[in-house]
Design a protein around this motif. Structure first.
Motif, PDB file in Angstrom:
ATOM      1  N   ASN A 162      -3.995 -51.225 -13.475  1.00  0.00           N
ATOM      2  CA  ASN A 162      -4.877 -50.754 -14.553  1.00  0.00           C
ATOM      3  C   ASN A 162      -4.402 -51.159 -15.943  1.00  0.00           C
ATOM      4  O   ASN A 162      -4.973 -50.764 -16.944  1.00  0.00           O
ATOM      5  N   GLY A 163      -3.310 -51.931 -16.025  1.00  0.00           N
ATOM      6  CA  GLY A 163      -2.819 -52.406 -17.306  1.00  0.00           C
ATOM      7  C   GLY A 163      -1.721 -51.569 -17.905  1.00  0.00           C
ATOM      8  O   GLY A 163      -1.174 -51.924 -18.963  1.00  0.00           O
ATOM      9  N   ASP A 164      -1.348 -50.451 -17.275  1.00  0.00           N
ATOM     10  CA  ASP A 164      -0.239 -49.642 -17.779  1.00  0.00           C
ATOM     11  C   ASP A 164       1.090 -50.363 -17.546  1.00  0.00           C
ATOM     12  O   ASP A 164       1.268 -51.076 -16.553  1.00  0.00           O
ATOM     13  N   ASN A 199      -2.472 -48.692 -21.107  1.00  0.00           N
ATOM     14  CA  ASN A 199      -3.212 -49.895 -21.467  1.00  0.00           C
ATOM     15  C   ASN A 199      -3.789 -49.716 -22.871  1.00  0.00           C
ATOM     16  O   ASN A 199      -4.556 -48.782 -23.112  1.00  0.00           O
ATOM     17  N   VAL A 242      -8.050 -54.539 -17.137  1.00  0.00           N
ATOM     18  CA  VAL A 242      -7.249 -55.766 -17.119  1.00  0.00           C
ATOM     19  C   VAL A 242      -7.674 -56.589 -15.910  1.00  0.00           C
ATOM     20  O   VAL A 242      -7.597 -56.132 -14.764  1.00  0.00           O
ATOM     21  N   LEU A 297      -2.275 -60.212 -21.220  1.00  0.00           N
ATOM     22  CA  LEU A 297      -3.232 -59.419 -20.447  1.00  0.00           C
ATOM     23  C   LEU A 297      -4.638 -59.888 -20.791  1.00  0.00           C
ATOM     24  O   LEU A 297      -5.045 -59.885 -21.963  1.00  0.00           O
ATOM     25  N   TYR A 328      -8.901 -59.724 -20.320  1.00  0.00           N
ATOM     26  CA  TYR A 328      -9.923 -58.687 -20.144  1.00  0.00           C
ATOM     27  C   TYR A 328     -11.288 -59.320 -19.879  1.00  0.00           C
ATOM     28  O   TYR A 328     -11.494 -60.536 -20.068  1.00  0.00           O
TER      29      TYR A 328
END
Length: 744
Positions: free
Chosen positions: A94-96, A113, A119, A134, A136
């Protein structure tokens, strides 16, 4: 006549004392001999003890295992650890960005994120730079850098992870479509981002950096280029110098684009990476960003890098490959060495070194659910993510770059046009590919010994023959000590004189050096002929056996004449520059400190050894043999050739072998009188580097226990074995000659 009494107390005491001396001498000699043998064996075993770790494989041990930190964030897109292997970092689906303790998986810090969008792509600039990109759905790219601050509160080390945004917290526009594949490359001058959509649409964005001279503020100037659609594309890479873009399809076709002119990005080449029906799994750069490692579904990992062709154009070329029996799911690169690890679909992890083309480990570390592996920065740890979480393994792999083929075989190194034998143990950058081939050093050792013996053997043996057999005894008693005294001259002095005086002198008078080889023998023969035709009254003025003294002024004059006429010879036959003629017309490389200088200098050092032993061997031939031969009507020369030399041949051969051993082990002359360049060229005008000289230069600078350090011990062992073999052959031949001619 009185009877002799041999049993008097005095004689008994004398015999007892003599017997005691004999036994003491026997025991002392035996102890001394055994001590020498033991010392040699201990040296041999110590060398082997230091060398043995080079050829041992890697070991891996499981240190810890725990559930995936912040499981709710999803599986990892990327996982790594900091320098000390204490703090791990993973980028979740999830981009964390989650930082956790490597030892137990405890979460240290979690960075959400920064953008609300999902992401869709992740790119790693390099494991060393810590820069991540990253991607999107809206075509934007956020550049993130993970860093670690080390402090010591109360004397205890504390590592604080942090996330930085080197280009601002706002994402940059990289494409006008949803990004599913991404590649990024950063340098001091520019930043390049390549993006691709699910359908194969691709674009490249260049951000040129301009730094304000006064404020230091960096501004970015953006330019973009659209690329043709690539069907079935799997991954993309930007080259380390940002000159090329590579797009690879699942079937293994690579499309190469030239980015040097960003206003006109051109298609460069289409390259097939795979054979058969295999599918591409991964394509990534090895450390240094020169070699591309291509992994496929058959278990094969191939190495490719650019090689300049005949038209000076770079061509991506297949170099070597390694293969596992099953398909691969992940591949990880070491951060500072040319090593990599593969993970197959059965959970087997194999560790390889690209340069040595060797596998150092193959072990099952997980079940079939394993999906991701990563090295720690020092390559002493391995992180593995599977369905149960993360496992950390300690890796003991100290010398992966050393193998039998890399030491003695040709290796195709990055940036080279073809496989070569190369020794280069260090460089100025961390991306250096160590080159530990001992072939140039062994070749240089043989080359130096050959040219030294080429000069020393004829002069020493011929001089010993004349001195022992033809020279007047009174003159021999003066000449022999003088020549033997030459052996006491320190070799460092000879090397100093050869490097700083003789090498430049020889370069300036190269024509004289070659003309003297012709003029001197002819001049000596001419003088001898004239002397033989002189009236007897004049020849009788010189006592028999003292005639060589007359040659001294002749040799000095001829040598001076050759040096004086050297400019004239160069001007009339070589256009005034013999060195230029050798280089340009003959195509032979000329180095001032070359094998010719070594031949003269080291030959001068070896001559006394060969001369002394040979002269003693010839002089020790029983006079009865010589007199008997002469009495039967043989001439002095026939007696020398057919009687004296065969009888003295064991001693002469030993002298040559001892001189060769001295030449092989010589250090200072070779170190100071050559360019000390480890090249494989038998050219007499090129230098060399020998095993002994290399040890003298590099042992003090090597890190104890490193691969370089142990390779130097291997070089010492090779030198030890070489001298042992030479001495063994010498003793064998000497014993054979002794048996053959002992009946004389």
């Amino acid at each position: 006549m009185p009877e002799l009494d041999f049993d008097t107390p005095a004689l008994k005491r004398h015999r007892k004392v003599r017997a005691l001396k004999d036994r003491s001498a026997t025991v002392g000699i035996a102890i001394g001999g055994c001590s020498v043998i033991l010392a040699v064996l201990l040296i041999c075993f110590y060398l082997l003890y230091e060398v043995a770790p080079l050829f041992t494989g890697a070991n891996i041990e499981k240190e810890s295992s725990y559930a995936l930190p912040a499981t709710e964030s999803g599986p990892s897109l990327y996982i790594t650890a900091e320098e000390q292997s204490e703090v791990g970092m993973r980028v979740a689906q999830n981009g964390d960005i989650i930082f956790f303790a490597v030892a137990d998986g405890a979460i240290i810090k979690q960075v959400k994120n920064p953008r609300a969008e999902k992401v869709t792509a992740l790119a790693v600039e390099s494991d060393v730079s810590h820069l991540l990109a990253l991607g999107y759905e809206d075509g934007k790219v956020l550049l993130v850098k993970h860093a670690y601050k080390i402090t010591y509160p109360d004397g205890v080390r504390k590592i604080t992870p942090q996330v930085e945004y080197p280009y601002g917290e706002e994402a940059v526009d990289a494409a006008n479509f949803p990004i599913t594949k991404l590649s990024v490359r950063d340098s001091e001058e520019k930043l390049t981002i390549a993006s691709m959509s699910e359908g194969g649409r691709a674009s490249v964005t260049l951000f040129e950096k301009e730094e304000d001279f006064l404020s230091g503020e960096v501004t970015l100037s953006e330019s973009s280029a659209q690329l043709p659609t690539t069907q079935n594309a799997l991954t993309m890479l930007i080259s380390g110098d940002q000159r090329y873009l590579y797009i690879a399809t699942r079937s293994g076709t690579l499309y190469e684009y030239d980015l040097r002119n960003f206003n006109d990005v051109k298609f460069k080449a289409e390259i097939p990476l795979l054979d058969g029906d295999t599918q591409l799994v991964s394509m990534t750069y090895l450390v240094g960003k020169s070699s591309i490692m291509v992994a496929d579904s058959s278990g094969r990992v191939s190495q490719w890098f650019n090689v300049r062709g005949a038209d000076n154009e770079e061509v991506l070329t297949f170099i070597r490959d390694v293969k596992q029996p099953t398909g691969l799911t992940s591949i990880a690169m070491e951060h500072r060495r040319k090593g990599f690890a593969t993970l197959d679909k059965n959970g087997m992890v194999a560790i390889y070194n690209a340069t040595a083309s060797s596998q150092v480990l193959d072990e099952k570390l997980s079940d079939s659910s394993a999906r991701l592996i990563s090295f720690t920065p020092r390559a002493n740890g391995l992180l593995l993510e599977d369905q149960s979480g993360i496992s950390f393994f300690y890796v003991d792999n100290e010398h992966p770059e050393v193998s039998w083929s890399s030491i003695w075989g040709k290796v195709w190194y990055e940036g080279y046009q073809e496989p070569t034998y190369t020794w280069q143990s260090s460089a100025a950058n961390n991306d250096f590919e160590p080159k530990y081939s001992l072939m140039p050093l062994a070749f240089g050792t043989i080359k130096a010994a050959f040219y030294a013996m080429l000069m020393a053997v004829p002069l020493a043996i011929c001089g010993a023959i004349y001195t022992a057999y033809f020279m007047a005894p009174a003159l021999r008693r003066k000449i022999k000590p003088v020549i033997e005294l030459m052996e006491a001259l320190p070799t460092v002095i000879l090397g100093f004189l050869a490097g700083l005086f003789f090498a430049p002198f020889l370069e300036e008078n190269l024509a004289a050096a070659f003309s003297v080889l012709v003029v001197l023998p002819l001049g000596v023969l001419l003088f001898s002929f004239i002397w033989s035709r002189m009236p007897q009254q004049i020849r009788w003025l010189v006592p028999d056996g003292w005639q060589p003294m007359l040659l001294i002024p002749v040799i000095v004059f001829l040598g001076w004449m050759c040096v004086a006429l050297s400019p004239v010879i160069e001007l009339n036959f070589f256009d005034g520059n013999i060195r230029g003629w050798i280089t340009n017309d003959l195509g032979i490389t000329f180095d001032q400190r070359n094998a010719l200088v070594v031949g003269f200098a080291m030959g001068f050092a070896v001559i006394p050894t060969i001369f002394s032993i040979t002269e003693d061997a010839i002089f020790s031939v029983p006079k009865a043999l010589t007199q008997g031969s002469l009495a039967l009507g043989a001439t002095y020369w026939q007696t020398m050739v057919r009687v004296v030399l065969p009888t003295a041949s064991p001693g002469i051969f030993s002298a040559v072998m001892i001189g060769m051993g001295r030449a092989v082990g010589e250090t200072m002359i070779v170190l100071m009188a050559t360019g000390n360049t480890p090249i494989m060229d038998f050219n007499i005008f090129e230098g060399m580097r020998t095993l002994a000289a290399n040890l003298a230069v590099e042992v003090p600078e090597s890190e104890v226990g490193s691969s370089h350090y142990r390779i130097l011990f291997l070089a010492a062992f090779v030198l030890f074995v070489f001298t042992f073999v030479v001495n063994t052959i010498a003793e064998t031949v000497r014993q054979h000659l002794r048996k053959k001619y002992g009946s004389l």
